[in-house]
Design a protein around this motif. Structure first.
Motif, mmCIF file in Angstrom:
data_model
loop_
_atom_site.group_PDB
_atom_site.id
_atom_site.type_symbol
_atom_site.label_atom_id
_atom_site.label_comp_id
_atom_site.label_asym_id
_atom_site.label_seq_id
_atom_site.Cartn_x
_atom_site.Cartn_y
_atom_site.Cartn_z
ATOM 1 N N ILE A 1 0.952 -1.198 0.089
ATOM 2 C CA ILE A 1 0.073 0.001 -0.151
ATOM 3 C C ILE A 1 0.972 1.392 -0.079
ATOM 4 O O ILE A 1 1.896 1.271 0.737
ATOM 5 C CB ILE A 1 -0.881 0.049 1.313
ATOM 6 N N ILE A 2 0.757 1.915 -0.875
ATOM 7 C CA ILE A 2 1.617 3.289 -1.124
ATOM 8 C C ILE A 2 0.748 4.892 -1.309
ATOM 9 O O ILE A 2 -0.631 4.345 -1.480
ATOM 10 C CB ILE A 2 2.585 3.275 -2.172
ATOM 11 N N ASP A 3 0.913 5.705 -0.908
ATOM 12 C CA ASP A 3 0.401 7.072 -1.213
ATOM 13 C C ASP A 3 1.140 7.347 -2.846
ATOM 14 O O ASP A 3 1.923 7.337 -3.082
ATOM 15 C CB ASP A 3 0.789 8.115 -0.425
ATOM 16 N N ARG A 4 -0.181 7.602 -3.463
ATOM 17 C CA ARG A 4 0.099 7.834 -5.049
ATOM 18 C C ARG A 4 -0.930 8.949 -5.545
ATOM 19 O O ARG A 4 -2.082 8.608 -5.347
ATOM 20 C CB ARG A 4 0.361 6.723 -5.812
ATOM 21 N N ASN A 5 -0.595 10.062 -5.781
ATOM 22 C CA ASN A 5 -1.483 11.002 -6.599
ATOM 23 C C ASN A 5 -2.919 11.303 -5.585
ATOM 24 O O ASN A 5 -4.086 11.202 -6.051
ATOM 25 C CB ASN A 5 -2.109 10.188 -7.863
ATOM 26 N N GLY A 6 -2.429 11.520 -4.384
ATOM 27 C CA GLY A 6 -3.579 11.798 -3.431
ATOM 28 C C GLY A 6 -4.289 10.702 -3.023
ATOM 29 O O GLY A 6 -5.449 11.176 -2.078
ATOM 30 N N SER A 7 -4.199 9.575 -3.028
ATOM 31 C CA SER A 7 -4.831 8.316 -2.544
ATOM 32 C C SER A 7 -3.794 7.265 -2.223
ATOM 33 O O SER A 7 -2.862 7.209 -2.601
ATOM 34 C CB SER A 7 -6.078 8.116 -3.308
ATOM 35 N N LYS A 8 -4.291 6.232 -1.556
ATOM 36 C CA LYS A 8 -4.070 4.976 -1.151
ATOM 37 C C LYS A 8 -4.096 4.127 -2.278
ATOM 38 O O LYS A 8 -5.268 4.027 -2.656
ATOM 39 C CB LYS A 8 -4.255 4.330 0.169
ATOM 40 N N GLN A 9 -3.032 3.522 -2.805
ATOM 41 C CA GLN A 9 -3.214 2.605 -3.973
ATOM 42 C C GLN A 9 -2.610 1.058 -3.574
ATOM 43 O O GLN A 9 -1.438 1.329 -2.816
ATOM 44 C CB GLN A 9 -2.713 3.222 -5.351
ATOM 45 N N LEU A 10 -2.882 0.163 -4.161
ATOM 46 C CA LEU A 10 -2.115 -1.044 -4.260
ATOM 47 C C LEU A 10 -1.112 -1.146 -5.293
ATOM 48 O O LEU A 10 -1.481 -1.209 -6.648
ATOM 49 C CB LEU A 10 -3.233 -2.245 -4.278
ATOM 50 N N ALA A 11 0.007 -1.465 -4.952
ATOM 51 C CA ALA A 11 0.927 -1.378 -5.884
ATOM 52 C C ALA A 11 1.584 -2.887 -6.113
ATOM 53 O O ALA A 11 2.066 -3.485 -4.790
ATOM 54 C CB ALA A 11 2.418 -0.559 -5.482
ATOM 55 N N VAL A 12 1.530 -3.584 -7.076
ATOM 56 C CA VAL A 12 1.663 -4.939 -7.263
ATOM 57 C C VAL A 12 3.022 -5.114 -8.007
ATOM 58 O O VAL A 12 3.019 -4.378 -9.112
ATOM 59 C CB VAL A 12 0.373 -5.687 -7.986
ATOM 60 N N THR A 13 4.096 -5.704 -7.475
ATOM 61 C CA THR A 13 5.349 -5.773 -8.408
ATOM 62 C C THR A 13 5.495 -7.538 -8.802
ATOM 63 O O THR A 13 5.423 -8.261 -8.006
ATOM 64 C CB THR A 13 6.351 -5.377 -7.524
ATOM 65 N N HIS A 14 5.773 -7.436 -9.928
ATOM 66 C CA HIS A 14 6.103 -8.814 -10.473
ATOM 67 C C HIS A 14 7.603 -8.904 -10.588
ATOM 68 O O HIS A 14 8.300 -8.142 -11.315
ATOM 69 C CB HIS A 14 5.588 -8.911 -11.748
ATOM 70 N N PRO A 15 8.236 -9.941 -9.872
ATOM 71 C CA PRO A 15 9.739 -9.810 -9.831
ATOM 72 C C PRO A 15 10.304 -10.434 -10.793
ATOM 73 O O PRO A 15 9.815 -11.375 -11.620
ATOM 74 C CB PRO A 15 9.923 -10.656 -8.544
ATOM 75 N N LYS A 16 11.456 -9.818 -11.192
ATOM 76 C CA LYS A 16 12.069 -10.046 -12.599
ATOM 77 C C LYS A 16 12.487 -11.832 -12.420
ATOM 78 O O LYS A 16 12.767 -12.344 -11.706
ATOM 79 C CB LYS A 16 13.658 -9.612 -12.226
ATOM 80 N N GLY A 17 12.206 -12.269 -13.923
ATOM 81 C CA GLY A 17 12.703 -13.431 -13.961
ATOM 82 C C GLY A 17 11.599 -14.592 -13.562
ATOM 83 O O GLY A 17 11.800 -15.911 -13.869
ATOM 84 N N TYR A 18 10.229 -14.123 -13.194
ATOM 85 C CA TYR A 18 9.349 -14.926 -12.862
ATOM 86 C C TYR A 18 7.803 -14.667 -13.591
ATOM 87 O O TYR A 18 7.777 -13.464 -14.173
ATOM 88 C CB TYR A 18 9.017 -15.028 -11.268
ATOM 89 N N TYR A 19 7.252 -15.823 -13.680
ATOM 90 C CA TYR A 19 5.741 -15.333 -14.097
ATOM 91 C C TYR A 19 4.837 -15.933 -13.195
ATOM 92 O O TYR A 19 5.194 -16.606 -12.126
ATOM 93 C CB TYR A 19 5.645 -16.162 -15.336
ATOM 94 N N LYS A 20 3.588 -15.743 -13.304
ATOM 95 C CA LYS A 20 2.648 -16.058 -12.486
ATOM 96 C C LYS A 20 2.826 -15.471 -10.877
ATOM 97 O O LYS A 20 2.498 -16.185 -10.051
ATOM 98 C CB LYS A 20 2.262 -17.761 -12.451
ATOM 99 N N LYS A 21 3.522 -14.331 -10.930
ATOM 100 C CA LYS A 21 3.837 -13.819 -9.547
ATOM 101 C C LYS A 21 2.991 -12.299 -9.703
ATOM 102 O O LYS A 21 3.439 -11.550 -10.371
ATOM 103 C CB LYS A 21 5.341 -13.604 -9.432
ATOM 104 N N GLY A 22 1.908 -12.113 -8.693
ATOM 105 C CA GLY A 22 1.432 -11.069 -8.520
ATOM 106 C C GLY A 22 0.274 -11.305 -7.640
ATOM 107 O O GLY A 22 0.438 -11.569 -6.671
ATOM 108 N N ILE A 23 -1.050 -10.922 -8.041
ATOM 109 C CA ILE A 23 -2.113 -11.205 -7.249
ATOM 110 C C ILE A 23 -3.229 -12.047 -7.980
ATOM 111 O O ILE A 23 -3.253 -11.968 -9.158
ATOM 112 C CB ILE A 23 -2.921 -9.959 -6.562
#
Length: 297
Positions: free
Chosen positions: A88-110
């Motif tokens: 959870i981060i502050d971005r453009n005036g609201s809280k947002q969910l930042a999802v990062t897919h790590p390098k070298g992987y697939y099917k990694k997220g939500i």
């Protein structure tokens, strides 16, 4: 995302910004400029817009790591997991969910799913921004509505045949270089996996751009029993990019729209779908409603 948004939805009017106005609220009811699809996001007052059944945002969360338990609690998931990195981060005036897919992987997220009350028609929307270094790679899954037959254990996904009255799913995907498609499992699909239907804007295939915010709104209407008249439409920032009006979702009307997929991950089932760098996307305002929020009927 609220401070990014440049247009206002009030009552039954989608408000275009930048023109003269005859009202105290600077409302202009003319159409938006189609060339601005990547730049102008319809503003929705999620507290007061008519027809909202459920809205999930992250304004009540503290900044920091977002776990599978938090994901399942917020979305009331039947099942779900955070397999990449999520914060959870502050971005453009609201809280947002930042999802990062790590390098070298697939099917990694939500990835999660939840049962809904049954609806004959329903709108589902959310906002997404692909970060500046986002690797679209070969593609990945995005959210969408579905219908599950309660008497069938298998879900309508996973590159398998969907028999008569075995359910449907209407997710989207991003593909190479951000090309956007509807990824549909339905009674009349023609591929072993989901049918892929390109988003179209101004007569051309539509592609997502990095660092642009998109309000994606899906409308689904269930078909009448034994008739191929089901409807699915998708709007991006208030513009229709996909429409099908001849769909068969439930051959005999055994079930209706009763499921929500909340997904963002690369794949595919092989390492060829893996990202070549850490890639982050930002999500907000997952909303179910009985009326459109980003456009007028």
């Amino acid at each position: 995302m609220k401070k990014l948004l440049l247009c206002v939805f009030t009552g039954t009017f989608l408000v275009a910004c930048g023109g003269s106005s005859s009202t105290d609220d600077n409302i202009q009811t003319g159409p938006l400029d189609p060339s601005k699809i990547h730049d102008v996001v319809p503003y929705v007052n999620y507290n007061n817009a008519p027809g909202i059944i459920d809205n999930i945002n992250f304004d009540g969360q503290q900044n920091g790591g977002y776990t599978s338990a938090m994901f399942n609690s917020d979305f009331n998931n039947e099942w779900g997991n955070v397999s990449g990195e999520a914060n959870i981060i502050d971005r453009n005036g609201s809280k947002q969910l930042a999802v990062t897919h790590p390098k070298g992987y697939y099917k990694k997220g939500i990835s999660g799913g939840k049962h809904l009350n049954e609806f004959n028609e329903l709108y589902f929307s959310y906002q997404i921004t692909f970060g500046k270094d986002y690797d679209f790679s070969m593609g990945g899954k995005m959210p969408g509505l579905a219908g599950l037959n309660p008497n069938v254990s298998a879900k309508p996904d996973g590159c398998k045949t969907i028999g008569e009255d075995e359910g449907f799913s209407l997710r989207s995907m991003f593909r190479e270089n951000g090309r956007a498609i509807g990824y549909f499992y339905h009674q009349d699909k023609t591929k072993s996996c989901g049918d892929e239907i390109d988003y179209q804007h101004e007569g051309k295939n539509f592609s997502f751009k990095r660092e642009k915010t998109y309000l994606i709104e899906q409308y689904v209407k269930i078909n009448d029993a034994n008739q191929a008249n089901g409807i699915v439409t998708i709007y991006v920032n208030g513009f229709k990019v996909l429409e099908r009006t001849n769909m068969t979702f439930s051959e005999n009307g055994i079930y209706a729209i009763n499921y929500q997929y909340t997904q963002l991950w690369h794949g595919g089932n092989s390492s060829s779908w893996a990202v070549d760098r850490d890639s982050t996307a930002y999500l907000d305002d997952f909303t179910l409603s009985t009326q459109p929020l980003s456009y007028t009927k």
